[in-house]
Write a protein that holds these residues in place. Structure first.
Motif, PDB file in Angstrom:
ATOM      1  N   LEU A 112      -3.795  74.802 -18.836  1.00 18.42           N
ATOM      2  CA  LEU A 112      -3.455  73.836 -17.787  1.00 18.42           C
ATOM      3  C   LEU A 112      -1.944  73.748 -17.681  1.00 18.42           C
ATOM      4  O   LEU A 112      -1.246  73.718 -18.698  1.00 18.42           O
ATOM      5  CB  LEU A 112      -4.021  72.444 -18.112  1.00 18.42           C
ATOM      6  N   ASN A 135      -5.307  76.953 -13.900  1.00 20.32           N
ATOM      7  CA  ASN A 135      -5.577  75.536 -13.618  1.00 20.32           C
ATOM      8  C   ASN A 135      -4.252  74.799 -13.492  1.00 20.32           C
ATOM      9  O   ASN A 135      -3.433  74.817 -14.417  1.00 20.32           O
ATOM     10  CB  ASN A 135      -6.401  74.902 -14.739  1.00 20.32           C
ATOM     11  N   SER A 150      -5.682  70.279  -9.275  1.00 19.17           N
ATOM     12  CA  SER A 150      -6.090  68.880  -9.351  1.00 19.17           C
ATOM     13  C   SER A 150      -4.908  68.030  -8.920  1.00 19.17           C
ATOM     14  O   SER A 150      -3.914  67.922  -9.631  1.00 19.17           O
ATOM     15  CB  SER A 150      -6.510  68.528 -10.792  1.00 19.17           C
ATOM     16  N   VAL A 304      -7.452  65.069 -17.110  1.00 15.46           N
ATOM     17  CA  VAL A 304      -7.516  66.439 -16.604  1.00 15.46           C
ATOM     18  C   VAL A 304      -7.541  67.445 -17.750  1.00 15.46           C
ATOM     19  O   VAL A 304      -8.314  68.416 -17.714  1.00 15.46           O
ATOM     20  CB  VAL A 304      -6.349  66.725 -15.641  1.00 15.46           C
ATOM     21  N   VAL A 308     -10.502  70.226 -18.708  1.00 18.66           N
ATOM     22  CA  VAL A 308     -10.329  71.652 -18.987  1.00 18.66           C
ATOM     23  C   VAL A 308     -11.035  72.022 -20.286  1.00 18.66           C
ATOM     24  O   VAL A 308     -11.752  73.027 -20.358  1.00 18.66           O
ATOM     25  CB  VAL A 308      -8.830  72.008 -19.051  1.00 18.66           C
ATOM     26  N   PHE A 313     -13.208  71.172 -15.189  1.00 17.16           N
ATOM     27  CA  PHE A 313     -12.001  70.980 -14.385  1.00 17.16           C
ATOM     28  C   PHE A 313     -12.328  70.898 -12.897  1.00 17.16           C
ATOM     29  O   PHE A 313     -11.678  70.169 -12.144  1.00 17.16           O
ATOM     30  CB  PHE A 313     -11.019  72.127 -14.649  1.00 17.16           C
TER      31      PHE A 313
END
Length: 370
Positions: A112, A135, A150, A304, A308, A313
């Motif tokens: 992430l 991500n 996101s 978040v 993940v 996610f």
């Protein structure tokens, strides 16, 4: 009849504002699990053979701002304490470098990558498509159509409105606890923004509307220091507003906001914090910090990265919000002054929150721009 006249004895049983633990967080950021900055020749994410890794890229204010950036980082650090996770904090204060820094970080390999602030939006519109398997988490905006981003929109307009309600309330009160004093004979408050950009313009206008909602006679002085990191211009601007009669000044200037606190302290006036409980993160000024308008950004980053790790996610792709209705936007009183503040402050804040939830307040600006 003014809002203040409507909040008398009938509502004195309203509860005193408290510092909810999740919103009061951000006090001290632990160094545990932070792998350091991505330097020249920067290595990969690490994370161990079966572990996870996350990177966070700062806004122009940088880390150690005792506000926005640190609050975002704290959620990742909390996750690192609970999961097999390594966190790499990457400080980049030059907006022109964001596209390349984002790309370099994606090349290094992370589960992430978190980007703090709307300044990252343009570069990410490119990099989200260039690195479709990466991500991404973007704070303060959304990338439409990107199924790997996101986006988190904090209702900064709601938060700013609450700050205005607090300032508009307290400037009417005869109050002289801690290191400051108000001047109830005049209703003058101040606002110091960092950069003069649409996001902070929305902070300013929503603050004005909050002050006027609770105090129809208030005068709001506003200005921009031009920086999120240099405390001197913010200090000078706050000093000027205090000289013009402001007895309470709120800032939306990230790390530069410490200059507002020092101006209030030097002139025996008051200030309001932003994003986190700054009577904790800027403890040396707690005797003049009435309270802080806060948002649970640490909750968002924790959520978040947990998603993940739990392989969900996708549930947070697209737009996500922090709001008063979700109890992730609030106004909390300062740790030194909270017990001495008049009950009308708590009452007016609670009334304002309910009015927003009920749709009785229509703000001119959205959470990121007007």
């Amino acid at each position: 009849m003014t809002r203040r006249e409507k909040t008398d004895a009938a509502r004195t049983e309203s509860k005193t504002l408290t510092r909810r633990s999740v919103l009061a967080s951000g006090a001290v950021l632990g160094a545990t699990a932070v792998a350091g900055c991505l330097g020249g020749g920067g290595g990969g994410g690490g994370g161990g053979e079966n572990g996870y890794n996350a990177a966070i890229i700062s806004s122009p204010a940088g880390f150690d701002d005792n506000a926005f950036n640190d609050n975002a980082l704290e959620g990742l650090e909390q996750a690192a304490e609970e999961f097999d996770l390594e966190v790499n904090s990457i400080e980049e204060t030059q907006e022109a470098q964001y596209e390349s820094v984002q790309a370099d970080t994606a090349e290094a390999g992370y589960d992430l990558i978190v980007m703090v602030g709307d300044h990252h939006t343009g570069p990410l519109e490119t990099n989200a498509s260039e690195y479709p398997d990466q991500n991404w988490m973007l704070i303060n905006n959304v990338i439409d159509g990107a199924d790997n981003v996101s986006g988190w929109i904090e209702m900064n307009n709601e938060m700013s409105f609450l700050a205005g309600v607090a300032a508009g309330t307290m400037t009417q009160e005869d109050y002289s606890e801690g290191g400051g004093a108000t001047n109830p004979d005049e209703s003058v408050v101040g606002f110091v923004g960092g950069e003069d950009i649409p996001l902070i313009n929305a902070f300013e206008q929503s603050y004005i509307e909050g002050a006027e909602w609770v105090n129809e006679n208030v005068e709001v002085l506003t200005g921009y220091s031009g920086t999120f990191s240099d405390t001197a211009p913010a200090n000078n601007l706050a000093e000027s507003q205090i000289d013009q009669g402001a007895d309470i000044v709120w800032h939306a200037a990230s790390a530069a906001g410490a200059g507002v606190f020092s101006a209030a302290q030097d002139n025996e006036r008051y200030a309001l914090g932003v994003d986190v409980d700054q009577s904790v993160t800027e403890e040396q000024y707690q005797d003049v910090i009435i309270g802080s308008a806060v948002k649970a950004l640490n909750e968002a980053t924790y959520t978040v990265v947990e998603a993940v790790i739990n392989d969900n996610f996708s549930e947070f792709v697209g737009e996500n919000n922090l709001s008063i209705e979700q109890e992730s936007i609030d106004f909390i009183t300062g740790q030194a002054l909270g017990d001495s503040l008049p009950e009308v402050l708590s009452t007016n804040i609670e009334d304002a929150k309910q009015a927003i939830v009920d749709g009785d307040v229509e703000l001119s600006c959205g959470p990121t721009r007007c």
